[in-house]
Design a protein around this motif. Sequence first.
Motif, PDB file in Angstrom:
ATOM      1  N   UNK A 109      -5.462 -16.366  -2.315  1.00 20.32           N
ATOM      2  CA  UNK A 109      -5.835 -14.958  -2.042  1.00 20.32           C
ATOM      3  C   UNK A 109      -5.153 -14.036  -3.056  1.00 20.32           C
ATOM      4  N   UNK A 110      -5.944 -13.144  -3.626  1.00 19.56           N
ATOM      5  CA  UNK A 110      -5.405 -12.182  -4.578  1.00 19.56           C
ATOM      6  C   UNK A 110      -4.805 -10.995  -3.822  1.00 19.56           C
ATOM      7  N   UNK A 111      -3.490 -10.790  -4.024  1.00 19.04           N
ATOM      8  CA  UNK A 111      -2.800  -9.703  -3.306  1.00 19.04           C
ATOM      9  C   UNK A 111      -1.888  -8.967  -4.277  1.00 19.04           C
ATOM     10  N   UNK A 112      -1.523  -7.732  -3.967  1.00 15.73           N
ATOM     11  CA  UNK A 112      -0.513  -7.072  -4.789  1.00 15.73           C
ATOM     12  C   UNK A 112       0.778  -7.899  -4.747  1.00 15.73           C
ATOM     13  N   UNK A 113       1.544  -7.814  -5.821  1.00 14.16           N
ATOM     14  CA  UNK A 113       2.814  -8.550  -5.874  1.00 14.16           C
ATOM     15  C   UNK A 113       3.588  -8.317  -4.575  1.00 14.16           C
ATOM     16  N   UNK A 114       3.938  -9.403  -3.901  1.00 20.04           N
ATOM     17  CA  UNK A 114       4.505  -9.271  -2.556  1.00 20.04           C
ATOM     18  C   UNK A 114       5.930  -9.781  -2.546  1.00 20.04           C
ATOM     19  N   UNK A 115       6.734  -9.175  -1.679  1.00 15.45           N
ATOM     20  CA  UNK A 115       8.145  -9.571  -1.625  1.00 15.45           C
ATOM     21  C   UNK A 115       8.562  -9.826  -0.189  1.00 15.45           C
ATOM     22  N   UNK A 116       9.685 -10.513  -0.067  1.00  8.08           N
ATOM     23  CA  UNK A 116      10.274 -10.780   1.250  1.00  8.08           C
ATOM     24  C   UNK A 116      10.380  -9.492   2.062  1.00  8.08           C
ATOM     25  N   UNK A 117       9.923  -9.557   3.326  1.00  6.90           N
ATOM     26  CA  UNK A 117      10.006  -8.379   4.196  1.00  6.90           C
ATOM     27  C   UNK A 117       8.735  -7.554   4.232  1.00  6.90           C
ATOM     28  N   UNK A 118       7.798  -7.812   3.314  1.00  9.27           N
ATOM     29  CA  UNK A 118       6.567  -7.007   3.325  1.00  9.27           C
ATOM     30  C   UNK A 118       5.814  -7.188   4.637  1.00  9.27           C
ATOM     31  N   UNK A 119       5.253  -6.085   5.091  1.00  9.87           N
ATOM     32  CA  UNK A 119       4.467  -6.099   6.326  1.00  9.87           C
ATOM     33  C   UNK A 119       3.033  -6.481   5.986  1.00  9.87           C
TER      34      UNK A 119
ATOM     35  N   UNK B 238       0.459  -1.642  -8.340  1.00 10.99           N
ATOM     36  CA  UNK B 238       0.942  -3.019  -8.255  1.00 10.99           C
ATOM     37  C   UNK B 238       0.141  -4.016  -9.104  1.00 10.99           C
ATOM     38  N   UNK B 239       0.844  -5.003  -9.637  1.00  7.62           N
ATOM     39  CA  UNK B 239       0.175  -6.122 -10.294  1.00  7.62           C
ATOM     40  C   UNK B 239      -0.335  -7.027  -9.176  1.00  7.62           C
ATOM     41  N   UNK B 240      -1.443  -7.692  -9.407  1.00  9.54           N
ATOM     42  CA  UNK B 240      -1.963  -8.603  -8.394  1.00  9.54           C
ATOM     43  C   UNK B 240      -1.680 -10.043  -8.774  1.00  9.54           C
TER      44      UNK B 240
ATOM     45  N   UNK C  73       0.833  -1.208   0.000  1.00 14.23           N
ATOM     46  CA  UNK C  73       0.000   0.000   0.000  1.00 14.23           C
ATOM     47  C   UNK C  73       0.872   1.264   0.000  1.00 14.23           C
ATOM     48  N   UNK C  74       2.079   1.140   0.533  1.00 10.75           N
ATOM     49  CA  UNK C  74       2.972   2.291   0.630  1.00 10.75           C
ATOM     50  C   UNK C  74       3.735   2.512  -0.678  1.00 10.75           C
ATOM     51  N   UNK C  75       3.738   1.516  -1.563  1.00 11.72           N
ATOM     52  CA  UNK C  75       4.542   1.669  -2.785  1.00 11.72           C
ATOM     53  C   UNK C  75       3.832   2.612  -3.751  1.00 11.72           C
ATOM     54  N   UNK C  76       4.619   3.363  -4.479  1.00  9.39           N
ATOM     55  CA  UNK C  76       4.015   4.414  -5.300  1.00  9.39           C
ATOM     56  C   UNK C  76       3.498   3.887  -6.642  1.00  9.39           C
ATOM     57  N   UNK C  77       4.104   2.834  -7.165  1.00 10.95           N
ATOM     58  CA  UNK C  77       3.657   2.338  -8.479  1.00 10.95           C
ATOM     59  C   UNK C  77       2.414   1.463  -8.320  1.00 10.95           C
TER      60      UNK C  77
END
Length: 401
Positions: free
Chosen positions: A349-359, A327-329, A321-325
């Motif tokens: 579950x459909x989520x924005x592209x997620x990476x290691x460390x995401x809260x 996101x692809x889901x 949610x904090x990223x400015x671009x």
Amino acid sequence: MLDFNTIEQLDKIATPFYYYDMDLFYKTVDHVAELAAQRNLKVHYAVKANAEKRLLEYISSKGFGADCVSGNEVLHAHECGFRPEKIVYAGVGKSDKEIYNALMLGIEAFNCESLQEIFVINEMAHHYGVKASISVRINPDIDAHTHKYVTTGLYENKFGISQHEFDKLIEIIRKSEHIDFFGLHFHIGSQITRVSEVFALECSRVNDIVRYFEDKGLTVRNINLGGGLGVDYDDPDGNPIADFDTWFDTIAGNIVHREDQAVHVEPGRSMVAQCGTLISRVVFVKSGETKNFLIMDAGMNDLIRPALYGAYHKIENLSARMRTFFPTHQAYDIVGPVCESSDVWGAGRLLPLSVRGDLMAIRSAGAYGQVMASRYNMKDIAPAVFSDSLEEATAAVDYFA
Ligand SMILES: Cc1ncc(COP(=O)(O)O)c(C=O)c1O
């Protein structure tokens, strides 16, 4: 919905932890207090839903009673400010030690769940030279139309005393000299969403049962209808406060009682579920043969509801949610780290592209979350973090700095 500033602060804290939105908590409790006062209902908060000291201290300060289901809950409630005469104690298997402690404290009532329990409490009260105040928990055989593991008012459930024992029960109460009969207690289940239908049915059955007991010469001073109001797990932001209005109106419109008979309710989940969020981090992202897995650092040891009941919790990626671009889901199976295949937060579950460390936020986790946490796999217990004292929370480990 967590704002950007809060997310930034949460991102500095070591995960997993339970985050409590204190504004929402206070608002919910104050709302319940106001509605209950308007309808002359007595509210006992069900401590089993969340026993966090800070929450209990506020609830007790507002004049609520406590509904406990173990000896330790009784002692804890007392330590958190609930006066003994506002504590009731249910549970099918109270031990002698638990009964003794509650007797000595002088609680408002034991909600007795079997004839044998009444016999034992009477004997113990005699032995220790006190009078025990008791209510009787009745099993009214009503379907609460909820998950079978949180259905408690059917004859197939272990709770309460059922109709075939009523006459014997009345005789025992009359003959037991060391007990003082306070009233009748009911609790038919939890996460009830067909509110008006189910609670109107409960009231109608309760009216019949109260009349039966009074016709046989017992004065029912207290009618305790239990808890059970459901919350919206799908849309916690749309419905942050449960529908207490409908619940209380249904009771007020359907329960028959005299001026000298108090009507009690025991909400647990509905008072605390939505203010709690389990905050976790993505530890790894893994491509399986057919699925993508988001592996989180919170697991079933922190919040067992999905594994235990197949319960749904809304899950959000706060960092995305904090990223400015834009996101692809992507569809993920979101899982925990515990070595059990049932340690799944949500499949597909459909989520924005997620990476290691995401809260990540696991929403509506304030009830039956932290209280059920275990140290399974020797994991640490997730601490509580309060929205009004974020700076006091443990500093983050710096792996993701
Ligand atoms: C006796 C009793 N009262 C009240 C409650 C609170 O129920 P809920 O959290 O659904 O409001 C429970 C929980 O199952 C309970 O066992």
